[in-house]
Design a protein around this motif. Structure first.
Motif, PDB file in Angstrom:
ATOM      1  N   UNK A  84       0.859  -1.180   0.000  1.00 53.84           N
ATOM      2  CA  UNK A  84       0.000   0.000   0.000  1.00 53.84           C
ATOM      3  C   UNK A  84       0.895   1.229   0.000  1.00 53.84           C
ATOM      4  N   UNK A  85       0.843   2.011  -1.078  1.00 58.74           N
ATOM      5  CA  UNK A  85       1.610   3.254  -1.146  1.00 58.74           C
ATOM      6  C   UNK A  85       3.107   3.043  -0.999  1.00 58.74           C
ATOM      7  N   UNK A  86       3.583   1.934  -1.526  1.00 58.61           N
ATOM      8  CA  UNK A  86       5.020   1.668  -1.438  1.00 58.61           C
ATOM      9  C   UNK A  86       5.473   1.103  -0.112  1.00 58.61           C
ATOM     10  N   UNK A  87       4.524   0.825   0.804  1.00 55.45           N
ATOM     11  CA  UNK A  87       4.863   0.234   2.100  1.00 55.45           C
ATOM     12  C   UNK A  87       4.187  -1.125   2.225  1.00 55.45           C
ATOM     13  N   UNK A  88       4.756  -1.991   3.047  1.00 51.00           N
ATOM     14  CA  UNK A  88       4.207  -3.313   3.267  1.00 51.00           C
ATOM     15  C   UNK A  88       3.492  -3.380   4.611  1.00 51.00           C
ATOM     16  N   UNK A  89       2.230  -3.792   4.565  1.00 49.65           N
ATOM     17  CA  UNK A  89       1.435  -3.961   5.772  1.00 49.65           C
ATOM     18  C   UNK A  89       1.086  -5.435   5.949  1.00 49.65           C
ATOM     19  N   UNK A  90       0.987  -5.862   7.200  1.00 51.24           N
ATOM     20  CA  UNK A  90       0.751  -7.257   7.524  1.00 51.24           C
ATOM     21  C   UNK A  90      -0.401  -7.358   8.533  1.00 51.24           C
ATOM     22  N   UNK A  91      -1.338  -8.310   8.291  1.00 50.70           N
ATOM     23  CA  UNK A  91      -2.353  -8.622   9.309  1.00 50.70           C
ATOM     24  C   UNK A  91      -1.648  -9.210  10.522  1.00 50.70           C
ATOM     25  N   UNK A  92      -1.975  -8.712  11.684  1.00 52.73           N
ATOM     26  CA  UNK A  92      -1.180  -9.090  12.855  1.00 52.73           C
ATOM     27  C   UNK A  92      -1.423 -10.537  13.271  1.00 52.73           C
TER      28      UNK A  92
END
Length: 399
Positions: A84-92
């Protein structure tokens, strides 16, 4: 033999849909009512024992889990990152990194400790399809989690208090531990490679268990990646064992997050992080309760606590007024009118409801109802005002 998967569908508690996906069950109104009763009880129990409740997001940047150690030791059980927007997000996969950041967000003094934080929050595990089953093994769960931040010399007391809390909750829920397990580390990259850390943490847990005279079994390779834990094991009516509640002591994440508090000497000190879960995931607890109680839940947990049964259409106005009065008093009550069959048929259809309130011509005229209990016994005729108070007391959990 009670199987929660079969009973859960028969009682309209939960189901699944291929469009949602395997391991992602949803709850019908009755299942959601039981879940809410459990949540409310545990929230109040924790509040009475000095916990402050927080709320945190269900996802975060990958960097958070790299910092906490989850990415290095637990990533095979995590969902892949989302760009997302060049960043990596992870479901905790766990709430503890979020609570560590909440602790670190403000300067803490020794006067603030022990700081007990609790949350009922979503967490996600990328479980393989072959191990998924009903509500026991799921990919999305609501976890009753809590973390106590304290000096080392308070850790044993906080662990013992957490075990007391677990025992009180399980007694109220009507369940019993089959055994206590001291879950230790194992070999390989799954576990933090710091023998001194493991030895310190194990010593604290062993001491607490010894002080309580609590028998336990040791099992290597069942600990968290960052430290050992006490697991409270339950056995369902089918003989399957699972961990419901847990208490862990953690020296690893306070170091990773550089947590500190100002001591009486005005210097920074590292806190210990005690992890504890009173009921584990709500989904797994619900599965166990369905099987233990066979759908005949204690009154405080029952999805419908009272059903009002007018004998004929003539008593419908009085019956509806009684339902309104009960609902306004906080009870889960509903009407089963004559359009649903004979009085006997309606009683049989609602045999799992703790309180059946029969309103005949005499009761309607006198502003009362005859109380019939789930086991078929009679509790007598009570005026509506007294009846609602009677039900409120008997359909509430004890603390």
């Amino acid at each position: 033999m009670n199987d929660h998967r079969k009973l859960g569908r028969e009682l309209d508690l939960f189901d699944t849909d291929p469009l949602i996906g395997s391991g992602l069950p949803y709850l019908f109104p009755d299942g959601a009512a039981i879940r809410k009763a459990i949540e409310d009880y545990v929230f109040e129990l924790e509040r009475r024992h000095g916990y402050r409740h927080v709320s945190s997001p269900v996802l975060a940047k990958r960097e958070l889990y790299e910092r906490s150690g989850h990415w290095a030791h637990y990533s095979e059980d995590m969902f892949p990152p989302m760009e997302v927007g060049g960043e990596q997000f992870v479901l905790r996969p766990s709430l503890c990194p979020h609570h560590a950041l909440i602790f670190a967000a403000r300067q803490r003094s020794h006067r603030d400790l022990p700081l007990r934080l609790a949350e009922l929050g979503g967490q996600y595990r990328a479980e393989l399809s072959g191990v998924l089953g009903g509500l026991v093994r799921v990919r999305s769960m609501q976890l009753n989690d809590g973390h106590v931040f304290c000096p080392l010399d308070q850790a044993a007391e906080e662990i013992a208090a957490a075990l007391d809390l677990i025992q009180a909750a399980h007694a109220q829920l009507g369940i019993r531990a089959s055994r206590y397990r001291l879950s230790l580390g194992g070999d390989g990259a799954k576990y933090v490679d710091d023998p001194a850390l493991w030895d310190r943490a194990e010593a604290v847990l062993r001491d607490v268990l010894a002080q309580r005279g609590q028998p336990y079994d040791e099992e290597k390779g069942e600990g968290a990646f960052y430290g050992p834990k006490i697991d409270i094991q339950l056995v369902d009516p089918s003989g399957r064992e699972s961990s419901i509640a847990t208490v862990q002591v953690d020296f690893f994440q306070p170091d990773r997050f550089d947590l500190s508090y100002v001591g009486p000497d005005q210097r920074d000190h590292r806190p210990v992080m005690v992890h504890r879960s009173v009921i584990g995931s709500v989904e797994r607890m619900l599965s166990h309760l369905v099987e233990v109680h066979g759908g005949a839940f204690p009154a405080w947990l029952a999805p419908v606590q009272a059903v009002v049964l007018p004998v004929s259409d003539a008593e419908l106005p009085a019956a509806r007024a009684l339902v309104r009065r009960a609902v306004e008093a906080g009870l889960r009550a509903e009407l089963a009118g004559p359009d649903r069959g004979s009085l006997g048929a309606r009683i049989r259809a609602h045999r799992l409801v703790p309180y059946q309130l029969v309103v005949g011509a005499r009761e309607a005229a006198g502003g009362s109802a005859a109380v019939r209990l789930r086991d078929g016994s009679q509790a007598g005729e009570l005026p509506v005002g007294e009846l609602v108070d009677f039900l409120r007391v008997r359909a509430s959990p004890s603390f």
